[in-house]
Design an enzyme around this catalytic site. Structure first.
Site, PDB file in Angstrom:
ATOM      1  N   ASP A  45      46.861  45.666  45.412  1.00  0.00           N
ATOM      2  CA  ASP A  45      47.539  46.016  44.167  1.00  0.00           C
ATOM      3  C   ASP A  45      46.528  46.138  43.037  1.00  0.00           C
ATOM      4  O   ASP A  45      45.917  45.153  42.629  1.00  0.00           O
ATOM      5  CB  ASP A  45      48.562  44.931  43.830  1.00  0.00           C
ATOM      6  CG  ASP A  45      49.306  45.202  42.532  1.00  0.00           C
ATOM      7  OD1 ASP A  45      50.328  45.903  42.579  1.00  0.00           O
ATOM      8  OD2 ASP A  45      48.845  44.727  41.470  1.00  0.00           O
ATOM      9  N   TYR A  50      43.210  48.145  34.956  1.00  0.00           N
ATOM     10  CA  TYR A  50      42.277  47.133  35.472  1.00  0.00           C
ATOM     11  C   TYR A  50      40.839  47.671  35.516  1.00  0.00           C
ATOM     12  O   TYR A  50      39.891  46.898  35.709  1.00  0.00           O
ATOM     13  CB  TYR A  50      42.678  46.643  36.874  1.00  0.00           C
ATOM     14  CG  TYR A  50      44.040  45.997  36.987  1.00  0.00           C
ATOM     15  CD1 TYR A  50      44.792  45.647  35.863  1.00  0.00           C
ATOM     16  CD2 TYR A  50      44.590  45.736  38.247  1.00  0.00           C
ATOM     17  CE1 TYR A  50      46.052  45.073  35.991  1.00  0.00           C
ATOM     18  CE2 TYR A  50      45.848  45.152  38.373  1.00  0.00           C
ATOM     19  CZ  TYR A  50      46.578  44.835  37.248  1.00  0.00           C
ATOM     20  OH  TYR A  50      47.824  44.267  37.392  1.00  0.00           O
ATOM     21  N   LYS A  75      49.171  51.556  39.141  1.00  0.00           N
ATOM     22  CA  LYS A  75      50.176  51.549  38.074  1.00  0.00           C
ATOM     23  C   LYS A  75      49.775  52.480  36.944  1.00  0.00           C
ATOM     24  O   LYS A  75      48.587  52.581  36.604  1.00  0.00           O
ATOM     25  CB  LYS A  75      50.361  50.124  37.516  1.00  0.00           C
ATOM     26  CG  LYS A  75      50.521  49.063  38.584  1.00  0.00           C
ATOM     27  CD  LYS A  75      50.814  47.683  38.015  1.00  0.00           C
ATOM     28  CE  LYS A  75      50.647  46.613  39.089  1.00  0.00           C
ATOM     29  NZ  LYS A  75      49.244  46.169  39.271  1.00  0.00           N
ATOM     30  N   HIS A 108      53.789  50.540  34.629  1.00  0.00           N
ATOM     31  CA  HIS A 108      53.232  49.193  34.453  1.00  0.00           C
ATOM     32  C   HIS A 108      54.121  48.316  33.554  1.00  0.00           C
ATOM     33  O   HIS A 108      54.344  47.141  33.859  1.00  0.00           O
ATOM     34  CB  HIS A 108      51.812  49.296  33.880  1.00  0.00           C
ATOM     35  CG  HIS A 108      50.939  48.134  34.193  1.00  0.00           C
ATOM     36  ND1 HIS A 108      49.600  48.254  34.447  1.00  0.00           N
ATOM     37  CD2 HIS A 108      51.208  46.814  34.294  1.00  0.00           C
ATOM     38  CE1 HIS A 108      49.084  47.052  34.691  1.00  0.00           C
ATOM     39  NE2 HIS A 108      50.038  46.165  34.601  1.00  0.00           N
TER      40      HIS A 108
HETATM   41  P1  NAD Z   1      47.646  34.497  40.367  1.00  0.00           P
HETATM   42  O1  NAD Z   1      48.906  33.776  40.091  1.00  0.00           O
HETATM   43  O2  NAD Z   1      47.492  35.221  41.648  1.00  0.00           O
HETATM   44  O3  NAD Z   1      46.475  33.463  40.166  1.00  0.00           O
HETATM   45  C1  NAD Z   1      45.134  33.800  40.415  1.00  0.00           C
HETATM   46  C2  NAD Z   1      44.258  32.651  39.999  1.00  0.00           C
HETATM   47  O4  NAD Z   1      44.717  31.450  40.643  1.00  0.00           O
HETATM   48  C3  NAD Z   1      42.823  32.830  40.435  1.00  0.00           C
HETATM   49  O5  NAD Z   1      42.091  33.544  39.469  1.00  0.00           O
HETATM   50  C4  NAD Z   1      42.344  31.397  40.579  1.00  0.00           C
HETATM   51  O6  NAD Z   1      42.022  30.878  39.313  1.00  0.00           O
HETATM   52  C5  NAD Z   1      43.589  30.706  41.083  1.00  0.00           C
HETATM   53  N1  NAD Z   1      43.666  30.622  42.563  1.00  0.00           N
HETATM   54  C6  NAD Z   1      43.986  31.599  43.433  1.00  0.00           C
HETATM   55  N2  NAD Z   1      44.000  31.134  44.683  1.00  0.00           N
HETATM   56  C7  NAD Z   1      43.687  29.838  44.618  1.00  0.00           C
HETATM   57  C8  NAD Z   1      43.552  28.810  45.585  1.00  0.00           C
HETATM   58  N3  NAD Z   1      43.755  29.047  46.870  1.00  0.00           N
HETATM   59  N4  NAD Z   1      43.212  27.571  45.162  1.00  0.00           N
HETATM   60  C9  NAD Z   1      43.020  27.323  43.849  1.00  0.00           C
HETATM   61  N5  NAD Z   1      43.152  28.247  42.888  1.00  0.00           N
HETATM   62  C10 NAD Z   1      43.474  29.497  43.269  1.00  0.00           C
HETATM   63  O7  NAD Z   1      47.392  35.467  39.095  1.00  0.00           O
HETATM   64  P2  NAD Z   1      47.191  36.989  38.781  1.00  0.00           P
HETATM   65  O8  NAD Z   1      45.896  37.501  39.252  1.00  0.00           O
HETATM   66  O9  NAD Z   1      47.497  37.122  37.344  1.00  0.00           O
HETATM   67  O10 NAD Z   1      48.350  37.735  39.591  1.00  0.00           O
HETATM   68  C11 NAD Z   1      48.166  38.272  40.888  1.00  0.00           C
HETATM   69  C12 NAD Z   1      48.203  39.781  40.851  1.00  0.00           C
HETATM   70  O11 NAD Z   1      49.418  40.251  40.256  1.00  0.00           O
HETATM   71  C13 NAD Z   1      47.143  40.414  39.954  1.00  0.00           C
HETATM   72  O12 NAD Z   1      45.858  40.358  40.527  1.00  0.00           O
HETATM   73  C14 NAD Z   1      47.685  41.788  39.765  1.00  0.00           C
HETATM   74  O13 NAD Z   1      47.449  42.572  40.924  1.00  0.00           O
HETATM   75  C15 NAD Z   1      49.164  41.493  39.616  1.00  0.00           C
HETATM   76  N6  NAD Z   1      49.567  41.405  38.184  1.00  0.00           N
HETATM   77  C16 NAD Z   1      50.403  42.364  37.702  1.00  0.00           C
HETATM   78  C17 NAD Z   1      50.817  42.322  36.388  1.00  0.00           C
HETATM   79  C18 NAD Z   1      51.758  43.365  35.881  1.00  0.00           C
HETATM   80  O14 NAD Z   1      51.984  43.437  34.674  1.00  0.00           O
HETATM   81  N7  NAD Z   1      52.351  44.161  36.742  1.00  0.00           N
HETATM   82  C19 NAD Z   1      50.362  41.314  35.523  1.00  0.00           C
HETATM   83  C20 NAD Z   1      49.515  40.329  36.038  1.00  0.00           C
HETATM   84  C21 NAD Z   1      49.135  40.387  37.372  1.00  0.00           C
END
Ligand code: NAD
Length: 276
Positions: A45, A50, A75, A108
C-alpha cells in the site's frame, strides 16, 4: 502458509494482510518493500503523496513475481481531485510505479468541502472500465460521504481504508461497510505503535505467547479487516507477518475492542484538506 484473501464486491481478491509504506523514505523504500516481499507479503500500500511510488514499483518489478501474484494499491492525492486531473494523476502514478495495471486505486481523502470526490470517482470508473485498474475504492470516507458517492455514481466502492486500531474501532463505519459489501481496510492498525504497550494488549500477548503487534494484527484479521502494518525494521516486518498458528478467544477480542476511546492518531476526515 498465508492468510486467505478477502473477496471484494467486484469479485477481485485482496490479501487480508498487506504492507504499508507511509513515511518510508524514498531512498529506503526499495530495501523495505524487498524485505516485505521476502517475508511473504503480497500486497503493498503506497500513495502519490508518500513520494515513494518509484522505489516501491521498482522493488516489486525487481522481485520478479508474476504480476498477478502481488496486489498493488496507490492513492489519488487531494490536489488532484476532479475528473481530468484524476486521469492525469493516475498516469503519473503508473509511470512512477512502472506497472501496466493497478490492483486498487483509492481517493486518499474525501475533502468534503471541495466537493470534487464524485467527479473523481467517475474518473476512477472510467479507469476501471478501461482495464487500467482492477478495483476502485476510497479512504477516510465518512458515512455521509459514502452515501453521496453511491447515490450519485451508482457504484459502491470496493474498499474504504480508514484509521482503525484498538483505540479507534469505528463500529458505525464497520457496520455500514458490512451492509454495503465494502471491505474495511485498517490504516495505522497498530495506532502507529502507540497502543502496543497498553496493559490489556501486553496481558493478552502473555496469554497467547505472542508479541503485542501480533496480537493486534490477529485482532484485525479475526474481525475481518484488511490490515496493512508498516515497519522498516526487518525483524518486525517478519514478526508482523507471522500471525498464523494462534487464535484469540471471543473474550480476548472483546477486551481489545473495549479499548475503543474514539481517539485518532491521524487527521479528521471531515476537515482534512491538506494539498488544496
Ligand atoms: P502502523 O499502525 O502500522 O504503525 C507503524 C509503526 O508501529 C512503526 O513505524 C513502528 O514504530 C511500530 N511498529 C510496527 N511494527 C512493530 C512491531 N512489530 N513491534 C514494535 N513496534 C512496531 O502505522 P502507519 O504506518 O501509520 O499505518 C500503516 C499503513 O497504513 C501506512 O504505512 C500506510 O500504508 C497506511 N496509511 C494510510 C493512511 C490514509 O490516510 N489512507 C494514513 C496513514 C497510514
Amino acid at each position: 502458509g498465508v492468510v486467505p484473501p478477502i473477496v471484494l464486491n467486484d469479485g477481485s481478491l485482496i490479501p487480508q494482510l498487506g504492507f504499508g509504506v507511509f513515511q518510508v523514505p524514498a531512498d529506503q523504500v526499495f530495501d523495505t518493500v524487498t524485505a516485505a516481499l521476502n517475508a511473504g507479503y503480497r500486497s503493498i500500500d503506497t500513495a502519490a503523496i508518500y513520494e515513494n511510488e518509484e522505489g516501491t514499483g521498482r522493488a516489486i518489478r525487481h522481485f520478479g513475481l508474476p504480476r498477478d501474484e502481488v496486489f498493488v494499491t496507490t492513492k489519488l492525492w487531494n490536489a488532484d481531485q476532479g475528473y481530468d486531473s484524476t486521469l492525469r494523476a493516475f498516469d503519473a502514478s503508473m509511470q512512477r510505479l512502472g506497472l501496466d495495471y493497478l490492483d486498487l486505486y483509492l481517493i486518499h481523502w474525501p475533502v468534503p468541502a471541495a466537493n470534487r470526490f464524485v467527479d473523481t470517482f467517475r474518473a476512477f470508473q472510467r479507469l476501471k472500465a478501461d482495464g487500467r485498474v482492477r478495483s476502485i475504492g476510497v479512504s477516510n470516507f465518512r458515512i455521509p460521504d459514502l452515501e453521496r458517492l453511491i447515490a450519485e455514481t451508482g457504484e459502491t466502492p470496493s474498499v474504504n481504508q480508514i484509521e482503525l486500531h484498538p483505540r479507534l474501532t469505528q463500529p458505525e463505519l464497520r457496520d455500514y461497510h458490512a451492509e454495503h459489501a465494502i471491505a474495511t481496510e485498517a490504516w495505522s492498525p497498530l495506532g502507529q505503535g502507540t497502543v502496543l504497550d497498553d496493559p490489556v494488549i501486553t496481558r493478552i500477548a502473555g496469554e497467547v505467547d505472542r508479541t503485542p503487534a501480533q496480537v493486534i494484527i490477529r485482532w484485525h484479521l479475526q474481525l475481518g479487516n484488511v490490515v496493512i502494518p508498516k515497519s522498516v525494521t526487518p525483524a518486525r516486518i517478519l514478526e508482523n507477518f507471522d500471525i498464523l498458528g494462534f487464535e484469540l478467544s471471543a473474550d480476548q477480542i472483546q477486551a481489545i475492542s473495549a479499548l475503543n476511546s474514539g481517539s485518532r492518531t491521524g487527521a479528521d476526515p471531515e476537515t482534512f484538506a491538506f494539498g488544496l
